[in-house]
Design an enzyme around this catalytic site. Structure first.
Site, short mmCIF file in Angstrom:
data_model
loop_
_atom_site.label_atom_id
_atom_site.label_comp_id
_atom_site.label_asym_id
_atom_site.label_seq_id
_atom_site.Cartn_x
_atom_site.Cartn_y
_atom_site.Cartn_z
N ASP A 280 6.55 4.15 0.46
CA ASP A 280 5.53 3.70 -0.47
C ASP A 280 6.04 2.41 -1.12
OD1 ASP A 280 3.26 3.47 -2.02
OD2 ASP A 280 3.29 5.52 -2.76
C1 NOJ Z 1 1.22 2.84 -3.95
C2 NOJ Z 1 0.45 4.09 -3.69
O1 NOJ Z 1 1.22 5.20 -4.10
C3 NOJ Z 1 0.04 4.29 -2.24
O2 NOJ Z 1 -0.85 5.37 -2.18
C4 NOJ Z 1 -0.56 3.05 -1.67
O3 NOJ Z 1 -0.96 3.26 -0.35
C5 NOJ Z 1 0.45 1.92 -1.80
N1 NOJ Z 1 0.75 1.70 -3.19
C6 NOJ Z 1 -0.06 0.63 -1.18
O4 NOJ Z 1 -1.03 0.07 -1.97
#
Ligand code: NOJ
Length: 754
Positions: A280
């Site tokens: 993430d």
């Molecule tokens: C953080 C989030 O937790 C995740 O769900 C998302 O896909 C990513 N950022 C990318 O934007």
């Protein structure tokens, strides 16, 4: 003779063509044999390309990185022109011309926005969910995107956690089916230009953050992981998901991103996942805050644990060569990760045609089309849950005077929901506009905002979409609303959360209607006219006062771009409500986490018990029962259930048995009932839940019509996992429960025989 020669020639071509097309392994072997170490590491780097912020990183010098072969993919970039320009940089300016993955958070639709995923799950309709994902994929690919960060399948039991909006509810069985349906809808077989690669997230346990506070600590037994939290991720792997995103949280003390057991043992060895794992946003960097060490050490640890791609930390890009020199990682580990990323590009067909998703003509043809919008509207109506309907208040007649009151009644920014990357609110209707259309001139609709979203101006401004709701003096607005309402026959209140009060980084400590909305609602109810509450929410909220005093309540969630019309479809009875809760709705926040498939405890209190019991598992001030149970939802008609009947009193350990139940529409209009099957294993080697959903069927019945519904119970539905992920099932009694929700059930049983 000539014919034979021609056939031979053609056959030769076929053979030659066949020989010319290498397999994925051959292709990747050949490509990797020509790659430098730096180029391999480059494939493991994922950066934001600039359009949308979903984290804290700044824009990067993306084109330079692409040309230097230092980027495997980008995300948050949309539009065929921009994406084509970047793909050209990759193909024409980098040494080996390797195309890019282009990712995006396509969470509940693209420009045609579908209900938030939690609401989608309340349709209990996997066909519809799959189709919505396919439409989202068609629209996203028409805008150049080839990889979506969806589905989120994190089981969430805590309504305070704002990201409960993004998942399929509290149940592992239903959540697994929903996630798998989305994956199939997104990916298809990758062959079409309207198929994307899905990315199931957030592996693992992100939904179990303590106290519902986002990004918080998680600590859990492996038994619970395998039985309650892992099933939807496993189902995603079985559905063929191409990529997995690791979660921010720790698992057994080690961040998921660098958790060897989680990624290498469970995901890859036990479940045989063969795609790639991406972190993430900045997760490798955050390992320092978790207390694991510096970015060099953390990058090495993440790679060794099975992470293949680094989102935004640039730890892989900048540290892996040093890590290799210091013996913290091996070249083989870098190779394996690089291979997995290249395989994803191969599966998507990007090596055959890097511009597969760069057809500028598709925008007009595929995005926000009438048929896509019709699908979104139908799904939105199907996702809304009728929680109360005293005296048949709903559906409303298209006559007389209707007051429409509330901060969400005349706002187009909030209808769509929390995560809309291609959001064009100027095209959406407000509820007021849709209602004026829906009454077709036969009734009058008068509107007053009535109050602010919340008394706390700073909070409203902090929530992205809260900013669009005008602020005024609460006392003045309330006077005006009471004046309007007192001159009408029925009052419809559009109240609740704004869209960004759920979703990422939107945890709440209270779950009631925000302060000023609650006091306005009380005054409106005191007028003595029928009151309908449309509750906007991205989570289960607390509606205890409302259940007692408001005549009709519809949980409308956030229904997407077509939500306003869909709400009217329900309000005026053009669609009979069929949504069913996939989360338990508590009586008060102190009951949270509350979920139907809990363990019994050594000192249980029976469902429906109305008094406090000393030394039993209960609270002093509130009973254990939820306000609305999992699976609950009303209709404008009524249904009656017969007693469930087993096809046999026993089932062999490797056999199966059927349960049949008769369901009748006893009301006055056609409607859809969701017949639910729950099972309980009352004696096992470990404590097992009091009930678990193991089947459901949506049946549409005309008034007076009756249908027999059959569920087949197999060992797979009954088995549970031990702490090593090994399935178990012992002989003994199984309780079988069938009914309209997890509380109002008819029971029978059978025995599993050796
Ligand atoms: C953080 C989030 O937790 C995740 O769900 C998302 O896909 C990513 N950022 C990318 O934007």
């Amino acid at each position: 003779m000539k014919r034979i020669f021609t056939i031979a020639l053609m056959l030769g071509w076929v053979v030659a063509l066949h020989a010319a097309k290498p397999t994925m392994d051959q292709f990747v072997d050949d490509l990797m044999s020509r790659m430098t170490l730096q180029e391999k590491i480059g494939q493991l780097n994922l950066q934001v390309a600039g359009d949308i912020t979903t984290g804290s990183a700044q824009d990067t010098e993306v084109v330079g990185l692409v040309a230097a072969g230092k980027l495997g993919g980008v995300f948050n970039l949309k539009g065929v022109d921009k994406i084509k320009m970047l793909q050209e940089a990759a193909v024409k300016r980098s040494r080996l011309g390797i195309p890019l993955l282009v990712g995006m958070d396509v969470i509940h639709g693209y420009e045609t926005i579908f209900p938030i995923p939690l609401a989608q799950s309340c349709t209990w309709d996997t066909t519809l969910v799959r189709e919505a994902a396919h439409i989202a994929a068609r629209e996203a690919t028409a805008d150049g995107i080839n990889w979506v960060y969806s589905p989120m399948v994190d089981i969430a039991l805590d309504a305070r956690w704002g990201r409960i909006a993004e998942g399929g509810g509290e149940d592992p069985f239903l959540g697994s089916l929903m996630g798998a349906a989305m994956i199939r809808g997104y990916q298809g077989d990758y062959s079409g230009t309207d198929n994307v690669m899905a990315c199931v997230k957030h592996y693992a346990l992100y939904g179990a953050v303590e106290a519902g506070r986002d990004y918080n600590t998680v600590d859990m037994s492996r038994l619970r992981m395998y039985n309650q939290y892992f099933p939807p991720y496993k189902a995603a792997v079985e559905a063929g998901v191409g990529s997995v995103m690791s979660s921010f949280n720790i698992v057994d003390g080690v961040p998921a991103t660098a958790n060897d057991w989680l990624l290498n043992d469970v995901l890859r060895r036990q479940w045989q996942f063969d795609g790639f794992v991406v972190t993430d946003y900045g997760s490798i960097g955050e390992m320092t805050n978790h207390g694991l060490g510096d970015v060099l050490h953390n990058s090495a640890m993440a790679l060794a644990a099975g992470t293949d791609m680094d989102m935004c930390t640039t730890g892989f890009l900048n540290q892996l060569e040093t890590a290799l020199a210091q013996g913290l990682v091996t070249e083989q580990q870098i190779d394996v990760a690089c291979r997995r990323v290249l395989e994803a590009k191969w599966k998507l067909g990007l090596f055959d045609n890097p511009y597969k998703y760069c057809d500028a003509r598709r925008r007009a043809r595929d995005i926000y089309t009438d048929s896509n919008r019709r699908a979104a509207r139908a799904m939105a109506a199907q996702s809304m849950v009728l929680l109360k309907n005293a005296g048949g208040t709903l559906p409303l007649q298209r006559t007389g005077k209707i007051a429409l009151i509330g901060p969400l009644a005349n706002d187009r920014a909030n209808v769509a929901g929390t995560w809309c990357v291609a959001y064009t609110p100027e095209r959406y209707s407000t509820l007021l506009e849709a209602m004026q259309r829906a009454v077709k001139g036969k009734a009058t609709v008068t509107y007053a905002q009535g109050c602010n979203l919340t008394a706390d101006e700073a909070l409203q401004r902090a929530a992205e979409f809260g900013k669009t709701i005008p602020r005024g003096d609460d006392a003045t607005m309330r006077r005006e609303a009471l004046e309007v309402a007192s001159q009408t026959d029925v009052i419809v209140c559009a109240m609740g959360e704004c869209a960004d009060m759920s979703g990422e980084s939107s945890s709440r400590a209270t779950l009631e209607l925000p302060d000023v909305q609650m006091s306005l609602l009380k005054e409106l109810c005191a007028l003595g006219k029928p009151v309908v509450l449309l509750n906007f929410s991205g989570r289960p909220t607390v509606l205890a006062w409302e259940q007692e005093h408001v005549d009709a309540i519809v949980n409308v969630w956030f229904g997407g771009s077509e939500a306003a019309d869909a709400m009217c479809d329900i309000l005026f009875g053009d669609v009979n409500p069929s949504g069913r809760l996939t989360v338990t709705m508590p009586q008060c926040v102190g009951q949270v986490p509350i979920y139907y498939n809990h363990l019994n405890t050594g000192r249980p209190v029976a469902t429906g018990d109305s008094v406090y019991h000393k030394y039993a598992s209960n609270y002093l001030e509130v009973r254990n029962d939820p306000l609305y149970p999992f699976g609950y939802g009303l209709s404008y008609t009524t249904f009656a259930y017969g007693e469930p009947v087993m096809s046999a009193p026993t089932m062999a350990l490797n056999g199966s048995v059927d349960v049949r139940v008769r369901v009748t529409n006893t009301g006055a209009c056609r409607g859809v009932e969701t017949v639910q099957l729950y099972l309980r294993d009352p004696v096992a080697l470990i404590s097992r839940p009091v009930k678990e959903l193991k089947g459901f069927r949506r049946v549409e019945l005309a008034p007076g019509e009756s249908r027999e519904v059959t569920f087949t119970i197999t060992p797979e539905l009954l088995q549970y996992y031990d702490g090593n992920g090994v399935p178990h099932l012992e002989p003994g009694r199984i309780d079988v429960m069938v009914g309209p929700n997890s509380r109002d059930l008819h029971s029978t049983h059978f025995d599993v025989m050796q």
